[in-house]
Design an enzyme around this catalytic site. Structure first.
Site, PDB file in Angstrom:
ATOM      1  N   CYS A 143      29.220  12.472  63.512  1.00  0.00           N
ATOM      2  CA  CYS A 143      29.838  12.443  64.843  1.00  0.00           C
ATOM      3  C   CYS A 143      29.137  13.480  65.701  1.00  0.00           C
ATOM      4  CB  CYS A 143      31.332  12.739  64.748  1.00  0.00           C
ATOM      5  SG  CYS A 143      32.143  12.804  66.359  1.00  0.00           S
ATOM      6  N   CYS A 187      31.181   9.022  72.606  1.00  0.00           N
ATOM      7  CA  CYS A 187      30.734   8.976  71.209  1.00  0.00           C
ATOM      8  C   CYS A 187      29.326   9.548  71.187  1.00  0.00           C
ATOM      9  CB  CYS A 187      30.752   7.544  70.682  1.00  0.00           C
ATOM     10  SG  CYS A 187      30.010   7.351  69.035  1.00  0.00           S
TER      11      CYS A 187
END
Length: 289
Positions: free
Chosen positions: A87, A226
């Site tokens: 991430c 994201c």
């Protein structure tokens, strides 16, 4: 049990400092913690530990390639409780927390993940705000793919950024058209091509060095940003104009980041915000299973 809450371009996380990896992070507990009514609310959970501790207690069966025992380790869980390889926004917030809390004093260090080591540079750090860049590694193009998002079929480029992405550049898509798209609705894609699911980005073609993007993350749904998705989007946008390398500003609903793609690697630079610190009720945590 101590926690912190932070976000990177409004992709938000609950951080659990657990250097010795003693917490039992069941899927039910993570999902409850991320629930915006039942828990604190977040897109995911970041356990702050070391690679050696994670391996010692069985969180890791073995160290990911390139990750050392002494490296910090970001044990990242999606909002549904599933483990995630990587991430990009989370790494920035993770690094910010380490520096702001005094657990780390260096401006440059390595954060380990399931996707491998991610070198970070903290350009500026305050208690609440930071500017952090991450060496995200080489983003690998995996060929063409398709997805249906908001009832529309998009053609995209499959990109591996340590986790799977399908970045769909639509040269006819305007910023207003992107804003009107129902990215939060369930998406469909080729399950044979993406047997473990995929993060789907829809974005405009690059204009003046910038693109606008929205994302549907696997295991979460639409998020405000994201990090790995912005890297995939930049790779796809550059490829669409015949440039294998370059730098793009990627605008997402939660803000903007800068992505640089080189022949050897990719870099993600953007903000981190630490919003709060507090204590979780032990009885609540234990009751969540």
């Amino acid at each position: 049990m101590i926690f912190a809450k932070g976000h990177g371009t409004q992709n938000d996380f609950v951080l659990l400092p657990d250097v010795d990896a003693e917490l039992v992070l069941t899927a039910a507990r993570v999902a409850a913690l991320c629930d915006r009514r039942k828990g604190l609310g977040a897109d995911g959970v970041l356990r702050v530990t070391t690679a050696g501790a994670a391996q010692a207690v069985g969180v890791l069966d073995s160290l990911p390639e390139g990750v050392r025992v002494t490296d910090w380790y970001m044990d990242y869980r999606n909002a549904d409780g599933s483990a995630a390889q990587m991430c990009g926004n989370g790494v920035r917030v993770f690094a910010h927390y380490l520096r702001a809390s005094g657990l780390e004093v260096r401006d440059e260090f390595v954060v380990g993940s399931l996707a491998g080591p991610r070198p970070v540079t903290c350009h500026h750090v305050e208690a609440a705000y930071a500017d952090v860049s991450v060496d995200m590694g080489k983003a690998n193009r995996l060929g063409a793919g398709e997805a249906v998002v908001g009832g529309r079929r998009f053609h995209g480029l499959a990109v591996d950024v340590g986790n799977p992405h399908l970045a769909c550049v639509d040269s006819q898509l305007t910023v207003d058209g992107l804003a009107a798209l129902d990215v939060g609705a369930p998406v469909s894609f080729d399950g044979a091509q993406f047997p473990d699911g995929v993060n789907v980005e829809v974005l405009t073609a690059p204009v003046d060095g910038a693109v606008w993007m929205r994302v549907h993350e696997r295991g979460v749904g639409e998020t405000r940003s994201c990090g790995t998705g912005t890297v995939a989007a930049a790779v796809a946008a550059l490829a669409a104009v015949g440039s294998p390398t370059g730098t793009l500003t990627v605008h997402v609903p939660g803000g903007e980041v800068v992505v640089t793609v080189t022949d050897a690697t990719s870099f993600l630079r953007g903000p981190s915000v630490l919003v709060a610190r507090g204590d979780l009720a032990d009885d609540w945590w234990n009751a969540m299973g």
